[in-house]
Write a protein that holds these residues in place. Structure first.
Motif, PDB file in Angstrom:
ATOM      1  N   SER B  54      54.538 -39.754 -53.108  1.00  0.00           N
ATOM      2  CA  SER B  54      54.683 -40.321 -54.457  1.00  0.00           C
ATOM      3  C   SER B  54      53.705 -41.363 -54.728  1.00  0.00           C
ATOM      4  O   SER B  54      53.758 -41.486 -55.952  1.00  0.00           O
ATOM      5  CB  SER B  54      56.127 -40.642 -54.522  1.00  0.00           C
ATOM      6  N   GLN B  55      53.050 -42.013 -53.868  1.00  0.00           N
ATOM      7  CA  GLN B  55      51.934 -42.717 -54.307  1.00  0.00           C
ATOM      8  C   GLN B  55      52.582 -44.174 -54.808  1.00  0.00           C
ATOM      9  O   GLN B  55      52.011 -44.591 -55.760  1.00  0.00           O
ATOM     10  CB  GLN B  55      50.779 -42.423 -55.298  1.00  0.00           C
ATOM     11  N   LEU B  56      53.864 -44.365 -54.421  1.00  0.00           N
ATOM     12  CA  LEU B  56      54.375 -45.708 -54.730  1.00  0.00           C
ATOM     13  C   LEU B  56      54.041 -46.845 -53.966  1.00  0.00           C
ATOM     14  O   LEU B  56      54.089 -46.341 -52.800  1.00  0.00           O
ATOM     15  CB  LEU B  56      55.962 -45.317 -55.123  1.00  0.00           C
ATOM     16  N   PRO B  57      54.263 -48.164 -54.504  1.00  0.00           N
ATOM     17  CA  PRO B  57      54.037 -48.906 -53.267  1.00  0.00           C
ATOM     18  C   PRO B  57      55.274 -48.956 -52.551  1.00  0.00           C
ATOM     19  O   PRO B  57      56.077 -48.959 -52.661  1.00  0.00           O
ATOM     20  CB  PRO B  57      53.965 -50.376 -54.170  1.00  0.00           C
ATOM     21  N   PRO B  58      54.753 -49.444 -51.259  1.00  0.00           N
ATOM     22  CA  PRO B  58      56.015 -49.597 -50.174  1.00  0.00           C
ATOM     23  C   PRO B  58      57.030 -50.051 -50.382  1.00  0.00           C
ATOM     24  O   PRO B  58      58.285 -49.609 -50.017  1.00  0.00           O
ATOM     25  CB  PRO B  58      55.219 -49.790 -48.939  1.00  0.00           C
ATOM     26  N   GLU B  59      57.069 -51.225 -51.188  1.00  0.00           N
ATOM     27  CA  GLU B  59      58.133 -51.988 -51.412  1.00  0.00           C
ATOM     28  C   GLU B  59      59.242 -51.319 -52.545  1.00  0.00           C
ATOM     29  O   GLU B  59      60.360 -51.309 -52.312  1.00  0.00           O
ATOM     30  CB  GLU B  59      58.010 -53.389 -51.927  1.00  0.00           C
ATOM     31  N   SER B  60      58.511 -50.418 -53.333  1.00  0.00           N
ATOM     32  CA  SER B  60      59.403 -49.594 -54.233  1.00  0.00           C
ATOM     33  C   SER B  60      59.857 -48.723 -53.486  1.00  0.00           C
ATOM     34  O   SER B  60      61.109 -48.430 -53.656  1.00  0.00           O
ATOM     35  CB  SER B  60      58.329 -48.899 -55.263  1.00  0.00           C
ATOM     36  N   GLU B  66      66.909 -48.113 -50.084  1.00  0.00           N
ATOM     37  CA  GLU B  66      67.996 -48.976 -50.240  1.00  0.00           C
ATOM     38  C   GLU B  66      68.959 -48.427 -51.247  1.00  0.00           C
ATOM     39  O   GLU B  66      70.266 -48.628 -51.124  1.00  0.00           O
ATOM     40  CB  GLU B  66      67.561 -50.367 -50.482  1.00  0.00           C
ATOM     41  N   LEU B  67      68.455 -48.347 -52.549  1.00  0.00           N
ATOM     42  CA  LEU B  67      69.182 -48.207 -53.284  1.00  0.00           C
ATOM     43  C   LEU B  67      70.029 -46.882 -53.367  1.00  0.00           C
ATOM     44  O   LEU B  67      71.205 -46.730 -53.815  1.00  0.00           O
ATOM     45  CB  LEU B  67      68.683 -48.087 -54.885  1.00  0.00           C
ATOM     46  N   LYS B  86      65.301 -39.472 -58.085  1.00  0.00           N
ATOM     47  CA  LYS B  86      65.266 -40.028 -59.645  1.00  0.00           C
ATOM     48  C   LYS B  86      64.653 -41.388 -59.525  1.00  0.00           C
ATOM     49  O   LYS B  86      63.967 -41.656 -60.645  1.00  0.00           O
ATOM     50  CB  LYS B  86      66.877 -40.151 -59.718  1.00  0.00           C
ATOM     51  N   LEU B  87      65.036 -42.376 -58.533  1.00  0.00           N
ATOM     52  CA  LEU B  87      64.406 -43.505 -58.408  1.00  0.00           C
ATOM     53  C   LEU B  87      62.748 -43.582 -58.486  1.00  0.00           C
ATOM     54  O   LEU B  87      62.167 -44.422 -59.063  1.00  0.00           O
ATOM     55  CB  LEU B  87      64.935 -44.184 -57.475  1.00  0.00           C
ATOM     56  N   PRO B  96      61.812 -50.155 -64.106  1.00  0.00           N
ATOM     57  CA  PRO B  96      62.287 -50.843 -62.567  1.00  0.00           C
ATOM     58  C   PRO B  96      62.995 -50.079 -61.915  1.00  0.00           C
ATOM     59  O   PRO B  96      63.920 -49.170 -62.377  1.00  0.00           O
ATOM     60  CB  PRO B  96      63.079 -52.081 -63.218  1.00  0.00           C
ATOM     61  N   VAL B  97      62.861 -50.279 -60.444  1.00  0.00           N
ATOM     62  CA  VAL B  97      63.626 -49.319 -59.585  1.00  0.00           C
ATOM     63  C   VAL B  97      65.053 -49.848 -59.544  1.00  0.00           C
ATOM     64  O   VAL B  97      65.328 -50.923 -58.816  1.00  0.00           O
ATOM     65  CB  VAL B  97      62.995 -49.284 -58.015  1.00  0.00           C
ATOM     66  N   HIS B  98      65.727 -49.231 -59.953  1.00  0.00           N
ATOM     67  CA  HIS B  98      67.204 -50.045 -60.107  1.00  0.00           C
ATOM     68  C   HIS B  98      68.059 -48.800 -60.458  1.00  0.00           C
ATOM     69  O   HIS B  98      68.001 -47.584 -60.870  1.00  0.00           O
ATOM     70  CB  HIS B  98      67.230 -50.916 -61.432  1.00  0.00           C
ATOM     71  N   LEU B  99      69.251 -48.821 -60.131  1.00  0.00           N
ATOM     72  CA  LEU B  99      70.321 -47.560 -60.245  1.00  0.00           C
ATOM     73  C   LEU B  99      70.405 -47.297 -61.679  1.00  0.00           C
ATOM     74  O   LEU B  99      70.826 -46.259 -61.895  1.00  0.00           O
ATOM     75  CB  LEU B  99      71.606 -47.910 -59.596  1.00  0.00           C
TER      76      LEU B  99
END
Lengths: 139, 651
Positions: B54-60, B66-67, B86-87, B96-99
């Motif tokens: 997905s090529q997203l940064p690791p913290e995402s 986590e979420l 979905k996230l 933002p990565v949020h629920l």
């Protein structure tokens, strides 16, 4: 010292019966069954007061050539029967009483278990452990 | 891929995210791509690949994991996977990565370089998925609770289906992944084929931010990272999974040890049954509840026997936790013990009984969860509540570390524990003495940085305070001189300084924490200090940010330090005020035995802390060196660019 320990329900069917495996277990089953008559006799005789442990303990039900049978009844008419080999050094009454007390306690624990339905055979490992302890003691 | 399990698990979850049709198809395709095994859980390596793609940064990605609740469960079940997708889509769209993002209408997440086209697979599932879409309900307001609910409801059900946890990437070294025999074969020891890799994983797992860094450098470890993260956050079956995957939160692979996550989960469950945590759950209620776990009745009966230690036909909160934990263990394939494992003895749980007594304490328990995202917040809250909560925190920390000698709260503990003690005093003390060593040893490798802050630093400070009050034994007096010497150290040589500090750490067990903290206070003042500032848990997360944005990383590292500073100030103050009055205190006031046992415990704790801090420091050192290299390289590139541009300047 017991060679056989049995727990009989109010309706006179066994909830738990266990014998020293080396011997002919059927004999003990029969013995326990016949002892029920004696128990009934004693219960009907002792009608008046409840909750006295002495009355719960029925004592020697009857002796035979090889063994002695002791009985104990709870307030809910659940009977405990212990068959003791006569060849062993005869146990004092107190010891038998203590055995019954232990049995009663662990039986209560089993009953308290919400997953145990009254009327089911007892399948508690703790109860088995207690019983084995009593039977192993006798050797 | 089992469509029925997908439907069942999604439908059984109750509330679920809503997926439109193309999303459902795509997600189910991806789901099958990730090779779910029969139980409906997904292979972690495949999921890791997908996330990388997905090529997203690791913290995402970390946050996504986590979420979506997979961390809590320790594996990717179908709902977790879908929420994660979905996230990912949200993150890729820039949300933002949020629920709450989950409910938004998002484009499909893009994955680069997937081996197989997911569209190929979805033809098998559209009928069931379409039906599933109709079932899906999303409550935006309650989305945050959704994973919790889902995991709550599915928790028990999933356990039925689940044969094994995630198959970790290193599974070949340990055992064939799909064999449930794994569990049977697991004693409660560390003896496994992958012992070495376990240790490696433990060290990786020990700090999530560090793992993030490693993820930077080694993409192949992504699975490990996610793995380790999941392990860190895994709930009910976490202990067994931790065993299998080699990272243990607290100690040796004791599957009978309840982790914080699990404890919080159990607490929530208890509350649903009985709002008052100090009250009893009746047998019938408990029976109905535990029957939902679909274990056979004889096993449930046995579990009850083990856990209802006071034989009253009802469960107190500790007993409930014990029972729940046993059920969870059983569902994960662990054979039921014949007798209650010492770590599950209610004496252990007695400490927790103290905690839930007040809502404040309950919040402290929740805050104790090692969640990176909220660590900063936790620290702030902790620092705010320090005065009141410190003692309870320590007690709960002790509970967490299963060190319930009760020594931090001497004045309080006897009062709190006596009503709960009943007949359990002896087992409690047995466990404390017998398991302290194992706990100490076990806590060394995997200690994440947040822990020392929250637990041991506090505990150590409390110990000392209490010691001072009661007349510190002579041993402690030896620690007094060093701390005042440390602050005047020059701040510019922080890195080397820390090395020195680590040496000092070896010498002075408890005080090492404080000396380091004081330095941290000073270092936080200096904005140019990046790495050293961000040593401890929350800041190491920012370290990951810092590695990307050199200058900004400092700023990131500062906020977490402030709570740290605030937190550690009182401790240092206590330290400083403590020593002088402590010296003249007459030791004979307390009984010698009590002191001795206290000393012993404190020393042991101090040693443990010491080792933990050592591990932390070495890790940080390596991180910092990596960062340094990176920075050097960037500098070199910038200089070369500059030189390239120079000839152009005059023209």
């Amino acid at each position: 010292m017991a060679v056989c320990i049995a727990v009989i329900a109010k309706e006179n069917y066994p909830l738990y019966i266990r014998s020293v495996p080396t011997q002919n277990e059927l004999k003990f089953h029969y013995t326990v069954h016949t002892s029920l008559d004696v128990v009934e006799e004693k219960i009907s005789a002792v009608g008046k007061s409840l909750g006295d442990q002495r009355e719960l303990y029925l004592g020697l039900l009857y002796p035979t050539e090889d063994y002695k049978v002791y009985g104990y009844v709870t307030n809910s008419k659940v009977k405990f029967v212990i068959v003791v080999d006569s060849s062993n050094t005869s146990l004092r009454d107190n010891e038998i009483r203590s055995m019954f007390r232990k049995l009663h306690n662990s039986f209560t624990d089993v009953m308290c278990n919400p997953f145990h339905n009254p009327g089911d055979t007892i399948q508690s490992k703790a109860f088995d452990g207690i019983v084995s302890g009593m039977m192993v003691q006798t050797g | 891929m089992d469509p029925e399990s997908v439907v069942a698990s999604a439908g059984a979850g109750g509330s679920f995210i809503s997926l439109n049709e193309p999303e459902q198809r795509y997600y189910s395709g991806l789901h099958s791509l990730c090779q779910a095994d029969a139980s409906g859980t997904l292979s972690s390596s495949k999921v890791a690949e997908l996330f990388k793609a997905s090529q997203l940064p690791p913290e995402s990605l970390h946050k996504v994991t986590e979420l979506c609740g997979a961390k809590r469960l320790g594996y990717f079940g179908t709902p977790q996977f879908f929420v994660a997708l979905k996230l990912l889509a949200a993150a890729q769209s820039g949300l933002p990565v949020h629920l709450e993002s989950v409910t938004a209408n998002l484009p499909l997440p893009r994955f680069v370089g997937l081996k197989n086209e997911p569209e190929m697979r979805y033809s098998a599932v559209p009928p069931s998925i379409d039906g599933q879409g109709a079932q899906c309900v999303s409550a935006p307001g309650s989305v945050c609770r959704t994973p919790a609910d889902r995991s709550t409801f599915r928790h028990l059900e999933a356990k039925v289906e689940k044969k094994e946890p995630w198959s970790p990437p290193r599974s070949p070294s340990s055992s064939p992944p799909r064999s449930p025999l794994i569990y049977r074969g697991y004693p409660y020891t560390k003896k496994r084929n992958g012992a070495d890799s376990q240790i490696a994983y433990e060290s990786k797992h020990s700090s999530r931010p560090i793992v993030l860094l490693e993820q930077h450098s080694s993409p192949s470890n992504h699975g490990t990272r996610a793995n380790a993260d999941h392990l860190a956050m895994a709930r009910a079956s976490s202990s067994e999974r931790l065993d299998q995957q080699g990272a243990v939160d607290y100690s040796d692979d004791d599957p009978w040890r309840i982790t914080e996550e699990q404890l919080e989960y159990y607490t929530n469950q208890f509350k649903t049954l009985q709002p008052d945590l100090g009250a009893l759950i009746l047998g019938t209620i408990a029976k109905n509840f535990f029957t939902k776990s679909k274990l056979p009745i004889p096993e449930l009966s046995h579990i009850w026997e083990l856990s209802d230690v006071d034989r009253d036909g009802a469960l107190t909160f500790p007993e409930f936790c014990t029972a729940f934990h046993l059920i969870v263990a059983r569902k994960n394939g662990y054979p039921l013990p014949e007798s209650l494992p010492p770590t599950l003895r209610p004496g252990v749980m007695q400490q927790e009984e103290d905690i839930p007594d007040t809502p404040e304490d309950r919040s402290i328990i929740e805050r104790l969860q090692p969640s990176l995202a909220t660590t900063k917040q936790d620290l702030k809250e902790e620092s705010c509540k320090q005065d009141v909560g410190v003692k309870r925190m320590t007690t709960s920390q002790e509970k967490r570390t299963l060190q319930f000698g009760g020594f931090p709260d001497r004045p309080e503990a006897p009062q709190d524990l006596d009503p709960h003690m009943r007949t359990k005093t002896r087992p409690r003390s047995h466990s404390s003495t017998s398991f302290e060593d194992t706990m100490k040893k076990a806590e060394e490798p995997p200690t994440p940085p947040p822990r020392p802050q929250k637990t041991h630093s506090r505990a150590s400070s409390l110990d000392l305070n209490k010691l001072f009050q009661q007349g510190a034994p002579g041993i402690k007096s030896g620690w007094f001189p060093p701390p005042p010497a440390l602050p005047p150290r020059p701040l510019t040589s922080q890195v080397s300084h820390f090395v020195n500090v680590s040496e000092k750490t070896v010498q002075q067990p408890n005080f090492a924490d404080f000396s380091r903290f004081r330095e941290e206070e000073e270092s936080s003042v200096k904005p140019e200090e990046q790495g050293p500032c961000s040593r401890f848990g929350p800041s190491t997360e920012d370290l990951a940010n810092a590695s990307k944005q050199d200058g900004i990383g400092v700023c990131h590292s500062q906020p977490p330090q402030k709570p740290l500073r605030r937190k550690y100030h009182p401790e240092s103050q206590n330290l400083e005020t403590g020593p002088p009055p402590a010296m003249p205190f007459p030791t004979p006031t307390k009984s010698a035995q009590k002191l001795l046992s206290k000393q012993k415990r404190e020393i042991q704790m101090a040693i443990r802390k010491n080792k933990e801090t050592n591990a932390v420091l070495t890790r940080l050192n390596s991180e910092l060196q990596q960062q340094l290299k990176v920075v050097h390289q960037e500098r070199v590139t910038l200089e070369s660019q500059l030189e390239l541009l120079r000839p152009l300047a005059p023209t």
